[in-house]
Design a protein around this motif. Sequence first.
Motif: not given
Lengths: 290, 391
Positions: A35, A133, A150-151, A178, A181-183, B328-330, B336, B342, B346
């Motif tokens: 995350c 995840h 996603c989170f 969050k 905020g992913g897909c 953004s969060l990803e 990726r 992961f 980050h």
Amino acid sequence: MWDYTPIVKDHFLNPRNVGDIPDADAIGEVGSLACGDALKLYIKLDDNKDKIVDAKFQTFGCASAIASSSALTEMVKGKNLDEALAISNQDIADFLGGLPEEKMHCSVMGQEALEVAIAKYRGHEAPVHSHDHDHGPAYPDQEGTIVCKCFGITDIFLKKVIETNRLTTPEQVTHFTKAGGGCGGCIPKIKELIDEVMGASPEEPRKRPEKLTNMKKMQLIQEVLERDIRPLLWADGGDLELIDIDGAKVQVAFRKACAGCASSGNTARMVEIKLRDLVAEDIVVEEVSQ
Amino acid sequence: MKEIYLDNNATTKVDEAVFEEMRPYFCELYGNPSSMHFFGGQVQSKVTEARVRVADLLGAAPDEIIFTACGTESDNAAIRSALEVFPERRHIITSRVEHPAVLTQCRNLTQRGYRVSEIGVDGAGRLDMDEYKAAVDTDTAIVSLMWANNETGVVFPVEEAAAIAKSKGALFHSDAVQAIGKIPIDMSTSSIDMLSLSGHKLHAPKGIGVLYLRRGTPFRPFMVGGHQEKSRRAGTENAAAIIALGKACQLAGQHMEAENTVVKAMRDRLQDALMTAIPHARINGGGAERLPNTTSIAFEFVEGEAILLLLSEFGICASSGSACTSGSLEPSHVLRAMGVPFTCAHGSIRFSLSRYTTDAEIDTVIREMPPIIAKLRQMSPFGREHLKAQA
């Protein structure tokens, strides 16, 4: 570059209470590497198992995550467990002089770790999400279903954050948790949750109480400022702080975009009208620069 | 605090000589190059000179150079044009690691009925040529593949890819914003149809770009209006910036060798020293052919924004593939797509050097970086667990 307050910068550059407590009474762990942020909080209680005498943390995350963790450990020291539980994510953000909205999830993570630690100490589970995840929810027995895949965030957790912070848009929910905020696939579901929490529980029209003790009045003023006024100011990038209450006189200072704003006089009147409406009709709001 | 600027893939310092070249074209020689009088005419002749200078750097002819406002505009113009030229073709090919200037547009086009193939990359960031070959067909209107990646510096085999596109009658565009000025490019021996360039990546100011358009390539303008740029890009020329870009391209040609020797040596020294001093780090795209000025290093167990802000305390400017820096969060779509775990994505930091970078600046980074990573790892639960497991 993020507009971090000097307090955030200070707690990031000189974090307080980094480390661990080998004989901790309670440990709260939230987040994961996947995350992008994670926090492990250690709490030590006094001999009566009542007051928090020490707190330490380890955080993987950005500057505001580290600063929020540092702030949290400072805030809980000396409090008993119930007082500590009353700390909201907004309290953590306030302690730091505010956080960019996109970074509010860092304060939520702090609040969450505290809740997990105390809940585990008391022997029950907290309504948290797993941040994981790969391994599913960290608390499989908890009820609720994953909304953000996603989170790994559950509906229960989202509803709680929406309610406490009075969030009204999916974007805000993303900034705070969050989720989405992913897909982005869960955004429609987040909208439904917002409607459910904020729309479906229409509050009874609030009325000014007949008579108030001084103590009650002060509490009510604070409540109205938190619930009804500050969220309005945040929407315009502003904020206010309650400086003092003296009888019917309420002193506030405007912050962020409201500070030095030409129409802050109007804003002060808006605050006054709202307080007269909901607390007592003799209230006078004064703006102080402090 | 004096900056140690190692973020040249984000933007670059305007070269003093470039600034001097453009300076008269604001308050003194402010004529419109399209005007009939002598006053506009003298601007026109400088714009023409600039066009020749840009063309020379690319091995192109001057009339193949179209000035635009930025790299993003050039990318948009190239892709839009190809779709208008081939209305019967409904397929676009690009890669998963493209800059948003290309990727966002392609993804938007899927909502207008276009089929878009995003070609993947391997762990080192190299284009999957088999996947690409299989994707190109007679329905493909345009292939848009970047020459070099902005985050990792990995260079794509664009010439080979262009030949394959050609064989199916598709147009080929390359976003060469990061490559131009860093590695030699010769359009005279190329089969690439269109190419994007951005001035501020090679020591010209922001707000000026180029679309290279091969002679004979069918084209539909993105901006319509006046006759400027032979009606291929309407709008009064940004004369001062065009003149600046001409000078910047001339200088880039002169410095090309140094870029690939002196700058590359500093980049290599920086990454070797950091990889030696800091355990649990990896170079993103390290196994691939890369630009001489770029290195992206992933540090496990720590987060990029925190690293950047601590570096910033020493005046060191770099950038990160982390989610937190962008809001953004990803983490970065590039990392990726490369399958960077992961645990590392980050904590990825990109250093991008320029001809202004000095050895002393590299020394400072080599000195300050290891304690920063150690400090953050000491604070990180994952870093501590790892250190404990090792001890």
